[in-house]
Design a protein around this motif. Structure first.
Motif, PDB file in Angstrom:
ATOM      1  N   LEU A   1      33.908  62.202  -1.107  1.00 24.26           N
ATOM      2  CA  LEU A   1      33.257  61.217  -1.982  1.00 24.26           C
ATOM      3  C   LEU A   1      32.223  60.463  -1.159  1.00 24.26           C
ATOM      4  O   LEU A   1      32.569  59.822  -0.160  1.00 24.26           O
ATOM      5  N   HIS A   2      30.964  60.556  -1.553  1.00 23.17           N
ATOM      6  CA  HIS A   2      29.867  59.886  -0.843  1.00 23.17           C
ATOM      7  C   HIS A   2      29.890  60.212   0.653  1.00 23.17           C
ATOM      8  O   HIS A   2      29.587  59.362   1.503  1.00 23.17           O
ATOM      9  N   GLY A   3      30.260  61.439   0.988  1.00 24.65           N
ATOM     10  CA  GLY A   3      30.260  61.885   2.384  1.00 24.65           C
ATOM     11  C   GLY A   3      31.556  61.650   3.121  1.00 24.65           C
ATOM     12  O   GLY A   3      31.733  62.153   4.234  1.00 24.65           O
ATOM     13  N   TYR A   4      32.502  60.916   2.532  1.00 29.73           N
ATOM     14  CA  TYR A   4      33.749  60.571   3.210  1.00 29.73           C
ATOM     15  C   TYR A   4      34.898  61.427   2.669  1.00 29.73           C
ATOM     16  O   TYR A   4      34.984  61.685   1.471  1.00 29.73           O
ATOM     17  N   HIS A   5      35.800  61.802   3.571  1.00 27.97           N
ATOM     18  CA  HIS A   5      36.811  62.813   3.284  1.00 27.97           C
ATOM     19  C   HIS A   5      38.181  62.218   2.958  1.00 27.97           C
ATOM     20  O   HIS A   5      38.538  61.137   3.436  1.00 27.97           O
ATOM     21  N   SER A   6      38.937  62.984   2.199  1.00 20.46           N
ATOM     22  CA  SER A   6      40.356  62.693   1.994  1.00 20.46           C
ATOM     23  C   SER A   6      41.175  63.814   2.610  1.00 20.46           C
ATOM     24  O   SER A   6      40.690  64.936   2.800  1.00 20.46           O
ATOM     25  N   ASP A   7      42.434  63.514   2.905  1.00 19.74           N
ATOM     26  CA  ASP A   7      43.344  64.511   3.472  1.00 19.74           C
ATOM     27  C   ASP A   7      44.764  64.054   3.165  1.00 19.74           C
ATOM     28  O   ASP A   7      45.243  63.068   3.742  1.00 19.74           O
ATOM     29  N   VAL A   8      45.417  64.741   2.247  1.00 15.94           N
ATOM     30  CA  VAL A   8      46.758  64.358   1.791  1.00 15.94           C
ATOM     31  C   VAL A   8      47.633  65.604   1.747  1.00 15.94           C
ATOM     32  O   VAL A   8      47.174  66.669   1.302  1.00 15.94           O
ATOM     33  N   THR A   9      48.867  65.480   2.202  1.00 19.51           N
ATOM     34  CA  THR A   9      49.823  66.588   2.103  1.00 19.51           C
ATOM     35  C   THR A   9      51.083  66.098   1.412  1.00 19.51           C
ATOM     36  O   THR A   9      51.603  65.024   1.732  1.00 19.51           O
ATOM     37  N   ARG A  10      51.558  66.907   0.476  1.00 19.26           N
ATOM     38  CA  ARG A  10      52.827  66.650  -0.180  1.00 19.26           C
ATOM     39  C   ARG A  10      53.680  67.917  -0.131  1.00 19.26           C
ATOM     40  O   ARG A  10      53.178  69.022  -0.358  1.00 19.26           O
ATOM     41  N   THR A  11      54.953  67.743   0.178  1.00 16.60           N
ATOM     42  CA  THR A  11      55.946  68.809   0.044  1.00 16.60           C
ATOM     43  C   THR A  11      56.887  68.363  -1.061  1.00 16.60           C
ATOM     44  O   THR A  11      57.529  67.309  -0.949  1.00 16.60           O
ATOM     45  N   PHE A  12      56.936  69.137  -2.141  1.00 14.84           N
ATOM     46  CA  PHE A  12      57.695  68.661  -3.296  1.00 14.84           C
ATOM     47  C   PHE A  12      58.407  69.810  -4.008  1.00 14.84           C
ATOM     48  O   PHE A  12      58.185  71.001  -3.730  1.00 14.84           O
TER      49      PHE A  12
END
Length: 481
Positions: A338-349
């Motif tokens: 978003l607008h050049g900035y990153h997300s990084d999320v991990t879920r084990t479900f």
């Protein structure tokens, strides 16, 4: 001359032969006709059988199609899920304003002056994007360098200001001038002809081009660094030190706002995608679902690593396309921009209908505890290695330390992975504005893999805060990601 009786006898004999021949010929003709008729009949019979088989095959294919069409699981996979409710989640978040770029340039100029450096040089990429809105998507790297050059200069009032220049191939000068480079004053464009050294041209901008101290961004390619050094053998050409790196590492309020929203949207996308996952689907199908949700949330360049069961024991996957079993965990490591900035999320479900073994649920709880333990150690002024150690200690006490095989976390911002890192052996210091991933894991090859990841920042009071706090933060249980 024969007697009349003999002649009559001969004539009768001849007539008999002719009659016999005619009868034989007729019989042969009739037999031939009967044989041809049989062949035609047989051909017609075979054609009829072929048509019957064709109709039967078509009918069977129709029945098979009907069965597949009426299967509820397959129907869910064939129908694109509706994630339109995610579309406006980050619509209120603006991009970085132009004034922020100017402020960053001024901070860089002051840092350069304090370090007695003549210039900072970067190629299009994360750092050039931070200081001058010049990313690698705006200008693709090639063997012909285009360089951002920022120099400290003193104005009439004695204040240190930033002078911004762009070194460009001469035949690309017009296109280079179309780049939107923020600056408090006019940007200087220096064009280098192909028969001259671009590096000599770059150094000609400096007040002392023969023996300056020049800092280059850590991502600058080696041939650029070597070229600068050869163009001025007495110059000091060095990778930018930590004082320069920290300018980008420590995020401002406008950056934190973007990072919060992009990570929140990613968590919401995971939860929405989970509602459309079924036992029996493949990893690739689940990946398509989560990427669709991320795109619906307005994130660019979405990625999704989707692993089922024992495949998750390899942290970055196995390259297979496993079918989800009711005893499997689902591990999704995903994000977007978003607008050049990153997300990084991990879920084990788990899914509602999953039947996870008690042993695997215990592993999940150990990783969950490790994630919270490490966050509690992250403070302004803390050494990054100590945060990694806190998570590792929880897993070690549970007897699974050999199965936690990677560092705890990484910095995040204009790059998914950037400095500093939460890793053993590091002496980097955590500071206000730093952003990190917090992602402990346990990986038992051939059996199971569990990883939980949320990103956090250090607030103005020096305490850690999850970027995903507004949507509930980390997972609460395997059934509540």
């Amino acid at each position: 001359m024969a007697p009349a009786g003999v002649a009559m006898a001969r004539k009768g004999s001849t007539d008999i032969r002719h009659s016999t021949q005619e009868a034989t010929s007729l019989t042969t003709t009739n037999m031939s006709a009967e044989t041809s008729g049989d062949k035609v009949d047989r051909r017609r019979s075979r054609s009829t059988q072929f048509i019957q088989y064709l109709l039967l095959g078509t009918w069977l294919l129709y029945l098979l199609w009907k069965l597949v069409k009426e299967d509820p699981n397959q129907a869910d996979l064939d129908t694109s899920p509706d994630f339109s409710h995610l579309a406006d989640y980050c619509a209120h978040i603006p991009p970085i304003p132009m004034q922020s770029f100017v402020d960053r340039q001024e901070s860089l100029a002051r840092a350069l002056r304090s370090l007695n450096a003549s210039a900072y040089i970067a190629e299009p990429g994360a750092s050039a994007s931070y200081f001058a809105n010049l990313s690698s998507s705006h200008w693709r790297l090639s063997e012909r360098p285009l360089l951002l050059i920022i120099r400290p200069v003193t104005d009439k009032r004695g204040n240190v200001r930033a002078n911004v220049s762009i070194l460009t191939p001469a035949f690309e000068e017009t296109r280079a001038k179309l780049l939107h480079i923020p600056s408090a004053s006019n940007v200087t464009y220096v064009a280098w002809p192909e028969d001259r050294s671009p590096f000599s041209q770059a150094l000609s901008l400096l007040p002392d081009p023969t023996s300056p101290t020049v800092f280059v961004d850590g991502a600058v390619r080696m041939f650029v660094t070597d070229g600068l050094q050869k163009a001025a053998p007495k110059a000091v050409v060095a990778i930018a030190p930590v004082e320069i790196r920290r300018l980008r590492e420590q995020k401002g309020d406008d950056e934190i706002a973007i990072l919060k929203c992009v990570n929140e949207a990613t968590v919401l996308a995971i939860r929405a995608a989970r509602e459309h996952m079924k036992i029996g689907m493949r990893e690739s199908e689940a990946g398509q679902v989560i990427r669709s949700a991320l795109r619906a949330a307005g994130l660019e360049d979405p990625f999704a690593l989707t692993l089922f069961g024992e495949n998750a024991a390899l942290p970055h996957g196995s390259g297979t396309d496993r079918v989800l079993d009711k005893h499997d965990f689902v591990l999704i490591d995903c994000g977007g921009i978003l607008h050049g900035y990153h997300s990084d999320v991990t879920r084990t479900f788990a899914l509602p209908e999953s039947q996870i073994s008690p042993r695997h649920l215990t592993l999940w709880r150990i990783v969950h505890k490790a994630q919270h333990s490490s966050l509690s150690k992250a403070r302004n002024g803390t050494i990054t290695a100590l945060v990694d150690h806190a998570a590792r200690q929880v897993i070690r006490k549970a007897g699974y330390d050999e199965f936690f095989t990677h560092r705890l976390g990484h910095g995040i911002g204009l790059e998914t992975h950037e400095s500093p890192y939460l890793v053993g052996g590091s002496d980097d210091v955590i500071l206000t504005g730093h952003t990190f991933s917090d992602e402990p894991g346990i990986y038992i090859e051939g059996e199971v893999g569990v990883r939980l990841e949320d990103c956090f920042y250090i607030d103005e009071d020096g305490f850690p805060r999850y970027l995903t706090a507004a949507v509930g933060g980390p997972a609460l249980s395997p059934w509540d990601p």
